[in-house]
Design a protein around this motif. Structure first.
Motif, mmCIF file in Angstrom:
data_model
loop_
_atom_site.group_PDB
_atom_site.id
_atom_site.type_symbol
_atom_site.label_atom_id
_atom_site.label_comp_id
_atom_site.label_asym_id
_atom_site.label_seq_id
_atom_site.Cartn_x
_atom_site.Cartn_y
_atom_site.Cartn_z
ATOM 1 N N THR A 224 8.333 45.957 10.620
ATOM 2 C CA THR A 224 7.240 45.090 10.216
ATOM 3 C C THR A 224 6.804 45.431 8.800
ATOM 4 N N LYS A 225 5.906 44.612 8.261
ATOM 5 C CA LYS A 225 5.433 44.826 6.900
ATOM 6 C C LYS A 225 4.713 46.164 6.772
ATOM 7 N N SER A 226 3.856 46.491 7.736
ATOM 8 C CA SER A 226 3.117 47.751 7.675
ATOM 9 C C SER A 226 4.056 48.953 7.807
ATOM 10 N N HIS B 292 5.761 49.421 4.497
ATOM 11 C CA HIS B 292 4.839 50.038 3.541
ATOM 12 C C HIS B 292 4.806 51.554 3.738
ATOM 13 N N TRP C 10 5.375 45.129 -3.111
ATOM 14 C CA TRP C 10 5.764 44.218 -2.027
ATOM 15 C C TRP C 10 6.084 42.819 -2.545
ATOM 16 N N MET D 65 9.640 41.513 -2.389
ATOM 17 C CA MET D 65 10.300 41.182 -1.128
ATOM 18 C C MET D 65 10.749 39.731 -1.082
ATOM 19 N N ARG E 225 14.170 37.652 7.225
ATOM 20 C CA ARG E 225 12.825 37.668 7.790
ATOM 21 C C ARG E 225 12.826 36.830 9.068
ATOM 22 N N ASP F 128 6.994 35.427 0.762
ATOM 23 C CA ASP F 128 6.252 36.590 1.208
ATOM 24 C C ASP F 128 5.595 37.291 0.028
ATOM 25 N N THR G 73 2.958 38.664 -2.273
ATOM 26 C CA THR G 73 1.595 39.091 -2.036
ATOM 27 C C THR G 73 0.818 39.057 -3.339
ATOM 28 N N CYS H 55 -1.843 36.881 2.482
ATOM 29 C CA CYS H 55 -0.796 37.087 3.483
ATOM 30 C C CYS H 55 -0.635 35.813 4.300
ATOM 31 N N ASP I 81 0.222 37.336 9.885
ATOM 32 C CA ASP I 81 0.050 38.729 9.470
ATOM 33 C C ASP I 81 -1.412 39.119 9.271
#
Length: 482
Positions: free
Chosen positions: A2-4, A7, A30, A33, A44, A200, A202, A372, A376
């Motif tokens: 996942t994104k988190s 990170h 990010w 991405m 994705r 995606d 950010t 986001c 998300d």
């Protein structure tokens, strides 16, 4: 991942922050991405979004690993430490693969490329061991004496040279295409193109880099730019001296956005208002807009939904009994989870909007806002210094009536046409039977009219009951509706 998770794992390996932009920039690590996804190096999928390397991405990662290792060996000459680093990294990857294989969230199609990547790293580690052994031999004192006597064993010496040449060729990196330079967008470019909600990418608003603006739907005004000066909504908000704009909103009547001073990008604050005068509330209940609008509000990506109900004179000539309207208001608050605000007249409604605008401006000016996607967005907490929100572009995309609905969403809209079926009740049915076909198959197996009676809904977990269960059964099984 996942994104988190990305990170957390990638931040120690990156020179730039994944959450905080560099000074003078609205982009983080990010933000790249979206480029990897567009180039086909990362895929994705899922909801919430998960990311994995494609075959091209794994090849690129392998090539970059070889180039990096070779450069380190050539500059430092310490092949032993590099080999040990690769072995350690290989063990970490193998451990990660074991955890992934035990997880039910990833399919075998995702874990297979990761195993190939682990194999490539393991092969590279073994190649480095060959290089390390070669380096130790060449620097040892006995190596010189072996060179003096090399003529005595010319056949063996030639074979050794061939072996060393083959080992060196194995370590040569594959030719890489020269990447195209990434040009940071200027302010002018951003204003022309805006934010792409499908990517995606950010975007981050730092404290003080934006202003809070109230957006008013055109349906709440006279609709003509010439007549705005005499419009009561426009006049009242102007007198209250707040920043507002009249704009067509696809859902809701009032919403707040944060606009960046430099780029004009807009992020939607997590508050939206649907305003109904009592006579309009009566009309919306009769024509079905009442449930349909609440359903769309719940799908728009804004978490705090406010239903502003304004009195119409003495509320005697509204088209429906006052008790019916009051019950609808209570259901909106208790069953649908809206916050309800009742006002006595139009001026009080505008005063409430002005007060809320000032409160939101003071509350969000010191926060960092991160854009986001809807899936998300974490639960909103007003005390958080970092808040994730959707952009106005995505808000409009999610709120449109003509957007492509999924079968599950259309099923909910269909159920809402039945009398007595609220949004919460329809969602409870769809949660168990996600398509009409699934429901019909369940009817064929038995239970019939009582099939849905035991389904619970809402925060109080009340049952749907036999009346609604029977109504839904008749809708989908009877050829003649009564």
């Amino acid at each position: 991942m996942t994104k988190s998770e990305l990170h957390k794992e990638a931040q120690p390996l990156s020179d730039s922050s994944f959450t905080t932009p560099l000074p003078g920039s609205n982009y983080t690590a990010w933000s790249s991405m979206s480029i990897l996804v567009k180039k086909g190096l990362v895929s994705r999928y899922g909801n919430p979004a998960r990311f994995s390397l494609t075959k091209d991405g794994e090849k690129m990662a392998h090539d970059l690993l070889i180039v990096g290792i070779k450069d380190h060996v050539l500059t430092s000459g310490d092949s032993n430490s590099v080999a040990q680093t690769c072995k350690t990294h290989n063990s970490a990857v193998a451990s990660s693969l074991r955890e992934t294989s035990n997880s039910n969230t990833l399919s075998s199609s995702v874990t297979s490329p990761s195993k190939e990547m682990a194999f490539l790293i393991e092969r590279q580690s073994s190649q480095l061991s060959v290089l390390s052994s070669k380096s130790d031999i060449e620097t040892s004192p006995s190596y010189s004496s072996k060179l003096i006597n090399s003529s005595e064993n010319s056949v063996d010496n030639t074979a050794n040279k061939d072996c060393r040449r083959k080992a060196k060729n194995k370590l040569s990196p594959m030719p890489l295409k020269k990447p195209k330079p990434i040009i940071e967008p200027t302010t002018i470019n951003v204003q022309k193109t805006g934010y792409n909600a499908e990517s995606d990418e950010t975007v981050i608003f730092t404290p003080g880099s934006f202003e809070v603006i109230l957006l008013v739907d055109t349906q709440e005004t006279s609709g003509s730019s010439k007549g705005l000066q005499n419009d009561p909504t426009f006049s009242e908000l102007t007198n209250f001296q707040i920043k507002f704009e009249v704009r067509h909103l696809k859902v809701g009547d009032f919403v707040w956005v944060c606009r960046n001073h430099d780029t004009n990008m807009e992020i939607v604050l997590p508050y939206i208002i649907e305003r109904k005068r009592m006579d309009d509330l009566s009309k919306s209940i009769k024509d079905g807009r009442f449930h349909e609008q609440k359903f769309r509000l719940k799908q728009c990506g804004v978490q705090n939904l406010i239903y502003l109900v304004e009195s119409h004179g003495n509320n005697q000539h509204t088209g429906l009994p006052l008790a019916t309207l009051q019950q609808a208001i209570v259901n909106t608050q208790v069953v649908d989870g809206f916050m309800v605000k009742q006002t006595s007249n139009h001026r009080e409604s505008m005063s409430y909007l002005a007060t809320l605008t000032r409160l939101l401006s003071n509350s969000f000016n010191d926060k960092t806002l991160v854009s986001c996607l809807k899936q998300d967005i974490p639960p909103f907490n007003i005390t958080d210094d970092l808040v994730s929100l959707i952009t106005f572009t995505e808000f409009s995309k999610l709120s449109g009536k003509t957007r492509n609905y999924k079968v599950k969403e259309m099923f909910v809209k269909h159920l809402l046409q039945l009398r007595g079926l609220s949004v919460e009740k329809a969602l409870a049915i769809v949660e168990k039977y996600d398509t009409p076909q699934t429901l019909l198959q369940a009817y064929e197996k038995g239970d019939g009219e009582k099939l849905l009676a035991g389904i619970s809904h809402g925060s109080l977990n009340r049952l749907l009951g036999p009346v609604i269960s029977k109504a839904v059964h008749q809708l989908y099984t009877s050829s003649v509706l009564t």
